[in-house]
Design a protein around this motif. Structure first.
Motif, PDB file in Angstrom:
ATOM      1  N   PHE A  58     -59.688 -19.376 -45.431  1.00  0.00           N
ATOM      2  CA  PHE A  58     -60.976 -20.078 -45.424  1.00  0.00           C
ATOM      3  C   PHE A  58     -62.119 -19.090 -45.647  1.00  0.00           C
ATOM      4  CE2 PHE A  58     -59.601 -23.768 -42.387  1.00  0.00           C
ATOM      5  CZ  PHE A  58     -58.825 -24.295 -43.393  1.00  0.00           C
ATOM      6  N   GLU A  59     -62.063 -17.996 -44.891  1.00  0.00           N
ATOM      7  CA  GLU A  59     -63.146 -17.005 -44.957  1.00  0.00           C
ATOM      8  C   GLU A  59     -63.138 -16.277 -46.290  1.00  0.00           C
ATOM      9  OE1 GLU A  59     -64.827 -13.160 -42.405  1.00  0.00           O
ATOM     10  OE2 GLU A  59     -63.167 -14.353 -41.651  1.00  0.00           O
ATOM     11  N   ARG A  60     -61.952 -15.948 -46.774  1.00  0.00           N
ATOM     12  CA  ARG A  60     -61.840 -15.200 -48.025  1.00  0.00           C
ATOM     13  C   ARG A  60     -62.382 -16.013 -49.200  1.00  0.00           C
ATOM     14  NH1 ARG A  60     -56.636 -13.868 -51.353  1.00  0.00           N
ATOM     15  NH2 ARG A  60     -57.256 -12.015 -52.505  1.00  0.00           N
ATOM     16  N   ASP A  61     -62.156 -17.331 -49.161  1.00  0.00           N
ATOM     17  CA  ASP A  61     -62.587 -18.186 -50.264  1.00  0.00           C
ATOM     18  C   ASP A  61     -63.981 -18.769 -50.049  1.00  0.00           C
ATOM     19  OD1 ASP A  61     -60.163 -17.688 -51.404  1.00  0.00           O
ATOM     20  OD2 ASP A  61     -59.262 -19.597 -50.862  1.00  0.00           O
ATOM     21  N   HIS A  62     -64.620 -18.419 -48.935  1.00  0.00           N
ATOM     22  CA  HIS A  62     -65.994 -18.862 -48.641  1.00  0.00           C
ATOM     23  C   HIS A  62     -66.102 -20.387 -48.710  1.00  0.00           C
ATOM     24  CE1 HIS A  62     -67.205 -14.661 -48.852  1.00  0.00           C
ATOM     25  NE2 HIS A  62     -66.660 -14.569 -50.038  1.00  0.00           N
ATOM     26  N   LEU A  63     -65.180 -21.074 -48.041  1.00  0.00           N
ATOM     27  CA  LEU A  63     -65.172 -22.530 -48.073  1.00  0.00           C
ATOM     28  C   LEU A  63     -66.228 -23.094 -47.127  1.00  0.00           C
ATOM     29  CD1 LEU A  63     -61.326 -23.226 -48.049  1.00  0.00           C
ATOM     30  CD2 LEU A  63     -62.839 -22.808 -49.993  1.00  0.00           C
ATOM     31  N   TYR A  64     -66.719 -24.289 -47.447  1.00  0.00           N
ATOM     32  CA  TYR A  64     -67.657 -24.962 -46.541  1.00  0.00           C
ATOM     33  C   TYR A  64     -67.538 -26.483 -46.602  1.00  0.00           C
ATOM     34  CZ  TYR A  64     -70.634 -25.870 -50.637  1.00  0.00           C
ATOM     35  OH  TYR A  64     -71.115 -26.306 -51.842  1.00  0.00           O
ATOM     36  N   LYS A  65     -66.789 -27.027 -47.573  1.00  0.00           N
ATOM     37  CA  LYS A  65     -66.616 -28.476 -47.688  1.00  0.00           C
ATOM     38  C   LYS A  65     -65.310 -28.911 -47.027  1.00  0.00           C
ATOM     39  CE  LYS A  65     -69.095 -28.843 -52.098  1.00  0.00           C
ATOM     40  NZ  LYS A  65     -68.974 -29.264 -53.525  1.00  0.00           N
ATOM     41  N   ALA A  66     -65.347 -30.107 -46.412  1.00  0.00           N
ATOM     42  CA  ALA A  66     -64.171 -30.620 -45.707  1.00  0.00           C
ATOM     43  C   ALA A  66     -62.967 -30.751 -46.639  1.00  0.00           C
ATOM     44  CB  ALA A  66     -64.499 -31.972 -45.070  1.00  0.00           C
ATOM     45  N   HIS A  89     -69.494 -27.466 -43.399  1.00  0.00           N
ATOM     46  CA  HIS A  89     -69.535 -26.528 -42.279  1.00  0.00           C
ATOM     47  C   HIS A  89     -70.912 -26.504 -41.615  1.00  0.00           C
ATOM     48  CE1 HIS A  89     -68.644 -22.086 -40.913  1.00  0.00           C
ATOM     49  NE2 HIS A  89     -69.068 -22.852 -39.926  1.00  0.00           N
ATOM     50  N   TRP A  90     -71.955 -26.297 -42.417  1.00  0.00           N
ATOM     51  CA  TRP A  90     -73.261 -26.001 -41.851  1.00  0.00           C
ATOM     52  C   TRP A  90     -74.032 -27.242 -41.414  1.00  0.00           C
ATOM     53  CZ3 TRP A  90     -72.900 -21.304 -40.646  1.00  0.00           C
ATOM     54  CH2 TRP A  90     -72.244 -20.385 -41.475  1.00  0.00           C
ATOM     55  N   GLY A 128     -68.058 -24.905 -37.389  1.00  0.00           N
ATOM     56  CA  GLY A 128     -69.463 -25.263 -37.389  1.00  0.00           C
ATOM     57  C   GLY A 128     -69.729 -26.491 -36.525  1.00  0.00           C
ATOM     58  N   PRO A 129     -70.926 -27.048 -36.550  1.00  0.00           N
ATOM     59  CA  PRO A 129     -72.041 -26.568 -37.377  1.00  0.00           C
ATOM     60  C   PRO A 129     -72.747 -25.316 -36.838  1.00  0.00           C
ATOM     61  CG  PRO A 129     -72.726 -28.473 -36.094  1.00  0.00           C
ATOM     62  CD  PRO A 129     -71.251 -28.291 -35.830  1.00  0.00           C
ATOM     63  N   LYS A 130     -72.669 -25.081 -35.511  1.00  0.00           N
ATOM     64  CA  LYS A 130     -73.353 -23.913 -34.958  1.00  0.00           C
ATOM     65  C   LYS A 130     -72.399 -22.753 -34.713  1.00  0.00           C
ATOM     66  CE  LYS A 130     -77.096 -26.511 -32.766  1.00  0.00           C
ATOM     67  NZ  LYS A 130     -77.813 -26.822 -31.509  1.00  0.00           N
ATOM     68  N   LYS A 131     -71.184 -23.048 -34.300  1.00  0.00           N
ATOM     69  CA  LYS A 131     -70.200 -21.986 -34.082  1.00  0.00           C
ATOM     70  C   LYS A 131     -68.805 -22.548 -34.329  1.00  0.00           C
ATOM     71  CE  LYS A 131     -69.694 -22.768 -29.091  1.00  0.00           C
ATOM     72  NZ  LYS A 131     -69.738 -22.120 -27.753  1.00  0.00           N
TER      73      LYS A 131
END
Length: 253
Positions: A58-66, A89-90, A128-131
């Motif tokens: 997840f982190e390596r690919d910089h994902l943020y969408k469900a 995520h945000w 997310g959204p905060k942590k």
């Protein structure tokens, strides 16, 4: 008096050995009667390592969408996604419930493996959204896992592609025919282009699984796999045009 002391000492030794033997026997009985607990207990850390790999991806690919979290998690072996909620995520945060196969074992008093097996272990990932947070070994909810199509793979294709393209030269029809002869997974996207007498080829299995080739002459074939960084969204595209551009076979900045 000395004799009595001697026999007292021997008696104490016998008592200690007897208690030790009884303790060992009771432990063995406990293990034999409750091996499932021990198997489950040791399967949890094994499954947790696989969840570590999911989160690292997840982190390596910089994902943020469900949907991207769902797709990425579903590509990992022994990992099933039971549910996903939220959008990003945000903004809303994303919650995933994963069922992960862990391998556990029950050991006896002498550490000999008595039983072993694979056990489903469930995890809750709150992104997310905060942590971000994570709960290991939760009760697995009922219901079938979500359907996540597996990405095709270009593993082992490089040498086959090189051998197929070497004899054909910069002829688009011949290059297309050579690639078709590899009988690749139909889900692998193929792209071809011609410019200034050079044929470019691109094979893409997923966002970060890409092989690009430039065919300049018979025997003059160059293959290149762009790096993970270069294939990130907004960076280089995996296309035949890339094989014919000045960015072909370059290192990431």
């Amino acid at each position: 008096m000395r004799g009595r002391t001697k026999w007292t000492g021997l008696g104490a030794i016998v008592v200690v050995l007897g208690l030790a033997a009884a303790g060992a026997w009771r432990y063995e009985e406990h293990v034999h009667r409750q091996p499932d607990w021990q198997i489950h207990h040791t399967a949890v850390p094994d499954a947790a390592k696989k969840v570590d790999d999911v989160l690292a991806q997840f982190e390596r690919d910089h994902l943020y969408k469900a949907d991207d979290y769902l797709h990425s998690a579903g590509q990992h072996p022994d990992v099933q996604v039971l549910s996903v909620t939220g959008q990003t995520h945000w903004q809303t945060g994303v919650t995933l419930i994963l069922k992960v196969t862990g391998h556990g074992m029950a050991r006896g008093f002498d550490h000999v493996v008595l039983q072993q097996g694979d056990v489903p272990i469930c995890f809750r990932l709150q992104i997310g959204p905060k942590k971000d947070s994570r709960d290991d070994d939760i009760d697995c909810p009922a219901g079938a896992p979500l359907s996540v199509p597996k990405d095709p793979s270009l593993q082992g294709v490089d040498e086959r592609l090189q051998s197929a393209l070497n004899p054909v030269g910069p002829n688009e029809a011949a290059v297309r025919s050579a690639v078709a002869g590899l009988k690749l997974d139909p889900a692998i996207h193929q792209d071809f282009a011609v410019q200034d007498g050079i044929v470019g080829v691109a094979l893409r299995a997923s966002q970060y699984d890409c092989v690009v080739a430039r065919v300049a002459a018979p025997g003059d074939v160059t293959l290149w796999r762009p790096s993970h960084t270069q294939l990130a969204p907004g960076e280089l595209g995996c296309s035949a045009g890339l094989a014919l551009s000045s960015e072909f076979n370059t290192s990431p900045h």
